[in-house]
Design a protein around this motif. Sequence first.
Motif, PDB file in Angstrom:
ATOM      1  N   PRO A  76      29.711 -42.208 -11.536  1.00 49.36           N
ATOM      2  CA  PRO A  76      28.449 -42.617 -11.118  1.00 49.36           C
ATOM      3  C   PRO A  76      27.547 -41.442 -10.555  1.00 49.36           C
ATOM      4  N   GLY A  77      26.404 -41.187 -10.874  1.00 55.07           N
ATOM      5  CA  GLY A  77      25.797 -39.719 -10.451  1.00 55.07           C
ATOM      6  C   GLY A  77      25.781 -38.675 -11.368  1.00 55.07           C
ATOM      7  N   GLU A  78      26.539 -38.602 -12.281  1.00 58.73           N
ATOM      8  CA  GLU A  78      26.871 -37.528 -13.106  1.00 58.73           C
ATOM      9  C   GLU A  78      25.671 -37.770 -14.212  1.00 58.73           C
ATOM     10  N   VAL A  79      25.409 -36.421 -14.709  1.00 60.69           N
ATOM     11  CA  VAL A  79      24.447 -36.447 -15.739  1.00 60.69           C
ATOM     12  C   VAL A  79      24.952 -36.569 -17.143  1.00 60.69           C
ATOM     13  N   VAL A  80      24.465 -37.393 -18.097  1.00 63.44           N
ATOM     14  CA  VAL A  80      25.352 -37.727 -19.130  1.00 63.44           C
ATOM     15  C   VAL A  80      24.186 -37.406 -20.398  1.00 63.44           C
ATOM     16  N   SER A  81      24.492 -37.178 -21.641  1.00 64.67           N
ATOM     17  CA  SER A  81      23.773 -37.106 -22.768  1.00 64.67           C
ATOM     18  C   SER A  81      23.587 -38.627 -23.527  1.00 64.67           C
ATOM     19  N   ILE A  82      22.360 -38.855 -23.797  1.00 66.98           N
ATOM     20  CA  ILE A  82      22.198 -40.200 -24.423  1.00 66.98           C
ATOM     21  C   ILE A  82      21.207 -39.967 -25.722  1.00 66.98           C
ATOM     22  N   GLN A  83      21.353 -40.633 -26.796  1.00 69.92           N
ATOM     23  CA  GLN A  83      20.561 -40.709 -27.840  1.00 69.92           C
ATOM     24  C   GLN A  83      20.031 -41.863 -28.058  1.00 69.92           C
ATOM     25  N   PRO A  84      18.574 -41.966 -27.770  1.00 68.30           N
ATOM     26  CA  PRO A  84      17.650 -43.194 -27.866  1.00 68.30           C
ATOM     27  C   PRO A  84      17.837 -43.724 -29.232  1.00 68.30           C
ATOM     28  N   LEU A  85      17.665 -45.353 -29.391  1.00 68.56           N
ATOM     29  CA  LEU A  85      18.148 -45.885 -30.623  1.00 68.56           C
ATOM     30  C   LEU A  85      16.602 -46.303 -31.025  1.00 68.56           C
ATOM     31  N   THR A  86      15.508 -46.160 -30.296  1.00 68.57           N
ATOM     32  CA  THR A  86      14.281 -46.691 -30.701  1.00 68.57           C
ATOM     33  C   THR A  86      13.376 -45.479 -30.481  1.00 68.57           C
ATOM     34  N   GLY A  87      12.146 -45.458 -31.287  1.00 68.91           N
ATOM     35  CA  GLY A  87      11.168 -44.418 -31.291  1.00 68.91           C
ATOM     36  C   GLY A  87      11.517 -42.875 -31.619  1.00 68.91           C
ATOM     37  N   TRP A  88      12.541 -42.825 -32.413  1.00 64.98           N
ATOM     38  CA  TRP A  88      12.968 -41.354 -32.725  1.00 64.98           C
ATOM     39  C   TRP A  88      12.957 -41.413 -34.395  1.00 64.98           C
ATOM     40  N   LEU A  89      12.071 -41.937 -35.073  1.00 71.24           N
ATOM     41  CA  LEU A  89      12.007 -41.818 -36.629  1.00 71.24           C
ATOM     42  C   LEU A  89      11.205 -40.765 -36.948  1.00 71.24           C
TER      43      LEU A  89
END
Length: 423
Positions: free
Chosen positions: A410-423
Amino acid sequence: MTLSCFDLGEQMLSVDDARQALATLIERPLGSEHVPLAQAHGRRLAAAVQAPINVPQNTNAAMDGVALALPREGVGAKQTHWPLAGEVLAGQYRRELVPAGHCVRITTGAPLPPGTDTVVMSEQLREPIDDKPAHVIIESPELLKHGQHVRQAGEDIAIGETALPAGARLDAASLGLLASLGHAEVGVYRRPKVAIFSTGNEVTAPGDPLPKAGIYDANRFTLIGLLAEQGAEVIDLGILPDDLDATKSALQQAAEKSDLVITSGGVSVGQADFTREALEQLGRLAFWRVALRPGRPMACGWLGEKQTPFVGLPGNPVAVMVTFLQFVTPLLNLLHGQSAVPPLRLHAISDNVLKSRLKRTDFIRGIYHTDVTGQLHVSSTGAQGSGILTSMVAANCLIELADNQDGAQPGEVVSIQPLTGWL
């Protein structure tokens, strides 16, 4: 130099290396066609579009009121009573010069006539009683500014400028922009024709009675949705039984009339998995090992004389979605004349413990949100079994823990891939 999927042997690949290797299956993009603008939503532009006109075409009023001329220097005007020299409505064009010290009534969108450069909105005007000749009174003239409430010709886009680049995905705003430039049709890449099918005697079509040992066919409908979101034309071959001849016949048809063939499951070495044998007989097959979870086993290759690209995705529902987003979406981009770029990544602060292990990329279903300061946060959806589709429905992103991470606190920065709005 990037190796093709056929040169990889049994080496374990990172997700990025696997994406690059898989891209070698696509030798060239698809051809283009012209379609009516009303049918172009979701398509990819085959060539850049330059503006043939200014948008807006004329310098025009942004408010209802009167148009007049003000000095460029200074603020306000000493004159309060302005004689009216006519009116200009939207859709009309006045060529006559407006005399100095006069104004014309004007409506929103109407071109400013010669001799005017400023619009005073109706709310700042007062009509005198028994006015002869007609004129208006401007209240608080000291507040006026040269050029106020005016939209300049070419303010949106100027003639000759690039309105949309080649490869742009045409969304609602893009269609509006093309329409504003006068385009009734547009050149786009042809939709990739993608053949899909499910395999297995246990797989049952939704709507049919479910046998005691059966499962409903979720993967095929997941793929139909994913492909539609990517602008592909789906060739649905249905459910194939565990039969070598039936599988070969279906694959031959798929290779002849599609640009890409996708299966889910059926590519392992199990006793009843005939897809692998059929693929090996009809084309060139390669298996590649990728250090990710969820996402194995997978296969790729070419089918038939056309060397139609083939991708065999895992059988578990969530693994199908994850591997599609990581590997198939870039292939569809290549067919649309784009590069095989990885998915969009953002950074967020983890709100809970995330488990992973070194030398493997983990994709965890997550929910991101912003706190009161606007900082992006993310949390896991909970249980991460590759058959738990409800967790994918709840997720709005994939949390990507790279192969050099052994988890996150908790508190660490991680990478995310959004599943919406990226077409």
